[in-house]
Motif scaffolding. Sequence first.
Motif, PDB file in Angstrom:
ATOM      1  N   ASN A   1      -2.342  -2.772  12.818  1.00 30.89           N
ATOM      2  CA  ASN A   1      -1.466  -3.729  13.493  1.00 30.89           C
ATOM      3  C   ASN A   1      -1.783  -5.168  13.104  1.00 30.89           C
ATOM      4  OD1 ASN A   1       0.104  -1.963  15.114  1.00 30.89           O
ATOM      5  ND2 ASN A   1      -1.647  -1.686  16.463  1.00 30.89           N
ATOM      6  N   ASP A   2      -2.881  -5.369  12.419  1.00 28.83           N
ATOM      7  CA  ASP A   2      -3.329  -6.706  12.043  1.00 28.83           C
ATOM      8  C   ASP A   2      -2.372  -7.302  11.012  1.00 28.83           C
ATOM      9  OD1 ASP A   2      -4.583  -8.880  10.700  1.00 28.83           O
ATOM     10  OD2 ASP A   2      -6.557  -8.102  11.200  1.00 28.83           O
ATOM     11  N   PRO A   3      -1.726  -8.437  11.337  1.00 35.34           N
ATOM     12  CA  PRO A   3      -0.754  -9.031  10.415  1.00 35.34           C
ATOM     13  C   PRO A   3      -1.333  -9.371   9.041  1.00 35.34           C
ATOM     14  CG  PRO A   3      -0.630 -10.094  12.565  1.00 35.34           C
ATOM     15  CD  PRO A   3      -1.815  -9.174  12.601  1.00 35.34           C
ATOM     16  N   GLU A   4      -2.600  -9.758   8.978  1.00 34.38           N
ATOM     17  CA  GLU A   4      -3.205 -10.080   7.678  1.00 34.38           C
ATOM     18  C   GLU A   4      -3.332  -8.835   6.805  1.00 34.38           C
ATOM     19  OE1 GLU A   4      -6.823 -12.330   7.968  1.00 34.38           O
ATOM     20  OE2 GLU A   4      -5.936 -13.716   9.422  1.00 34.38           O
TER      21      GLU A   4
ATOM     22  N   ASP B   1       8.899  12.992  11.942  1.00 39.36           N
ATOM     23  CA  ASP B   1       9.759  13.310  13.083  1.00 39.36           C
ATOM     24  C   ASP B   1       9.943  12.119  14.015  1.00 39.36           C
ATOM     25  OD1 ASP B   1      10.544  15.856  12.501  1.00 39.36           O
ATOM     26  OD2 ASP B   1       9.201  16.842  13.925  1.00 39.36           O
ATOM     27  N   GLY B   2      11.187  11.855  14.376  1.00 40.09           N
ATOM     28  CA  GLY B   2      11.514  10.820  15.344  1.00 40.09           C
ATOM     29  C   GLY B   2      11.478   9.405  14.817  1.00 40.09           C
ATOM     30  N   LEU B   3      11.176   9.221  13.559  1.00 37.83           N
ATOM     31  CA  LEU B   3      11.101   7.880  12.989  1.00 37.83           C
ATOM     32  C   LEU B   3      12.410   7.532  12.282  1.00 37.83           C
ATOM     33  CD1 LEU B   3       7.527   8.002  11.445  1.00 37.83           C
ATOM     34  CD2 LEU B   3       8.208   7.105  13.679  1.00 37.83           C
ATOM     35  N   LEU B   4      12.873   6.330  12.484  1.00 37.91           N
ATOM     36  CA  LEU B   4      14.077   5.835  11.828  1.00 37.91           C
ATOM     37  C   LEU B   4      13.712   4.687  10.895  1.00 37.91           C
ATOM     38  CD1 LEU B   4      16.427   5.728  14.932  1.00 37.91           C
ATOM     39  CD2 LEU B   4      16.331   7.497  13.178  1.00 37.91           C
TER      40      LEU B   4
ATOM     41  N   LYS C   1      -3.767  11.218  -2.834  1.00 38.59           N
ATOM     42  CA  LYS C   1      -4.721  11.323  -1.731  1.00 38.59           C
ATOM     43  C   LYS C   1      -4.176  10.857  -0.384  1.00 38.59           C
ATOM     44  CE  LYS C   1      -8.722  10.646  -4.666  1.00 38.59           C
ATOM     45  NZ  LYS C   1      -9.866   9.803  -4.968  1.00 38.59           N
ATOM     46  N   TYR C   2      -3.204   9.938  -0.401  1.00 43.22           N
ATOM     47  CA  TYR C   2      -2.779   9.287   0.832  1.00 43.22           C
ATOM     48  C   TYR C   2      -1.262   9.165   0.950  1.00 43.22           C
ATOM     49  CZ  TYR C   2      -7.618   7.769   1.280  1.00 43.22           C
ATOM     50  OH  TYR C   2      -8.981   7.743   1.407  1.00 43.22           O
ATOM     51  N   LEU C   3      -0.850   8.949   2.194  1.00 43.99           N
ATOM     52  CA  LEU C   3       0.523   8.614   2.537  1.00 43.99           C
ATOM     53  C   LEU C   3       0.453   7.409   3.466  1.00 43.99           C
ATOM     54  CD1 LEU C   3       3.630   9.345   2.855  1.00 43.99           C
ATOM     55  CD2 LEU C   3       2.915  10.671   4.836  1.00 43.99           C
ATOM     56  N   ALA C   4       1.104   6.313   3.082  1.00 43.03           N
ATOM     57  CA  ALA C   4       1.192   5.135   3.946  1.00 43.03           C
ATOM     58  C   ALA C   4       2.630   5.057   4.431  1.00 43.03           C
ATOM     59  CB  ALA C   4       0.823   3.867   3.179  1.00 43.03           C
ATOM     60  N   LEU C   5       2.792   4.839   5.726  1.00 42.01           N
ATOM     61  CA  LEU C   5       4.108   4.924   6.362  1.00 42.01           C
ATOM     62  C   LEU C   5       4.311   3.728   7.275  1.00 42.01           C
ATOM     63  CD1 LEU C   5       6.470   7.046   7.146  1.00 42.01           C
ATOM     64  CD2 LEU C   5       4.951   7.622   9.019  1.00 42.01           C
ATOM     65  N   TRP C   6       5.516   3.144   7.212  1.00 41.60           N
ATOM     66  CA  TRP C   6       5.858   2.071   8.133  1.00 41.60           C
ATOM     67  C   TRP C   6       7.341   2.109   8.411  1.00 41.60           C
ATOM     68  CZ3 TRP C   6       4.602   1.528   3.076  1.00 41.60           C
ATOM     69  CH2 TRP C   6       5.493   0.859   2.249  1.00 41.60           C
ATOM     70  N   GLN C   7       7.733   1.573   9.564  1.00 39.66           N
ATOM     71  CA  GLN C   7       9.135   1.520   9.955  1.00 39.66           C
ATOM     72  C   GLN C   7       9.641   0.097   9.809  1.00 39.66           C
ATOM     73  OE1 GLN C   7       8.529   3.860  13.829  1.00 39.66           O
ATOM     74  NE2 GLN C   7      10.696   4.079  13.368  1.00 39.66           N
ATOM     75  N   ILE C   8      10.831  -0.038   9.276  1.00 33.83           N
ATOM     76  CA  ILE C   8      11.440  -1.353   9.127  1.00 33.83           C
ATOM     77  C   ILE C   8      11.689  -1.929  10.518  1.00 33.83           C
ATOM     78  CG2 ILE C   8      13.487  -2.586   8.283  1.00 33.83           C
ATOM     79  CD1 ILE C   8      13.655  -0.347   6.125  1.00 33.83           C
ATOM     80  N   GLY C   9      11.264  -3.169  10.721  1.00 30.91           N
ATOM     81  CA  GLY C   9      11.469  -3.838  11.994  1.00 30.91           C
ATOM     82  C   GLY C   9      10.372  -3.612  13.011  1.00 30.91           C
ATOM     83  N   ILE C  10       9.383  -2.792  12.672  1.00 30.79           N
ATOM     84  CA  ILE C  10       8.268  -2.532  13.587  1.00 30.79           C
ATOM     85  C   ILE C  10       6.979  -2.879  12.854  1.00 30.79           C
ATOM     86  CG2 ILE C  10       7.005  -0.756  14.858  1.00 30.79           C
ATOM     87  CD1 ILE C  10       9.661   0.693  15.223  1.00 30.79           C
ATOM     88  N   GLU C  11       6.158  -3.714  13.495  1.00 32.69           N
ATOM     89  CA  GLU C  11       4.886  -4.096  12.883  1.00 32.69           C
ATOM     90  C   GLU C  11       3.932  -2.918  12.879  1.00 32.69           C
ATOM     91  OE1 GLU C  11       3.387  -6.924  11.408  1.00 32.69           O
ATOM     92  OE2 GLU C  11       5.497  -7.453  11.213  1.00 32.69           O
ATOM     93  N   GLY C  12       3.332  -2.675  11.758  1.00 34.21           N
ATOM     94  CA  GLY C  12       2.312  -1.641  11.680  1.00 34.21           C
ATOM     95  C   GLY C  12       2.491  -0.722  10.491  1.00 34.21           C
ATOM     96  N   ILE C  13       1.375  -0.244  10.008  1.00 38.85           N
ATOM     97  CA  ILE C  13       1.327   0.719   8.910  1.00 38.85           C
ATOM     98  C   ILE C  13       0.368   1.816   9.336  1.00 38.85           C
ATOM     99  CG2 ILE C  13       0.656   1.127   6.517  1.00 38.85           C
ATOM    100  CD1 ILE C  13       1.150  -1.885   6.045  1.00 38.85           C
TER     101      ILE C  13
END
Length: 92
Positions: free
Chosen positions: A13-16, A57-60, A69-81
Amino acid sequence: MNIYKYVEVVHFNDPEVIDYFMELQKEDIDAAFLYLSQWDYGENDIEKILIRQEVFDGLLYVKYLENDKYLALWQIGIEGITLYRKVACKYA
């Protein structure tokens, strides 16, 4: 061929951290994953291992990056990865 499941490593959640990752992923996906993976301590919570469909599931309006090795996921308009580590389960 490996069939993968995913374990959540960390949610940022850290903006930096988010801003730096977003810049890196535009230029060098491997460097972006290397940056996030510094918070991966190798722990697996076997009760929270998810199949790919459960991760999404449930993410728009989802964007994601994936490597071997990894999957990084974020939603447009929501802060966080959220960073997930792939866990090989069986061979197909």
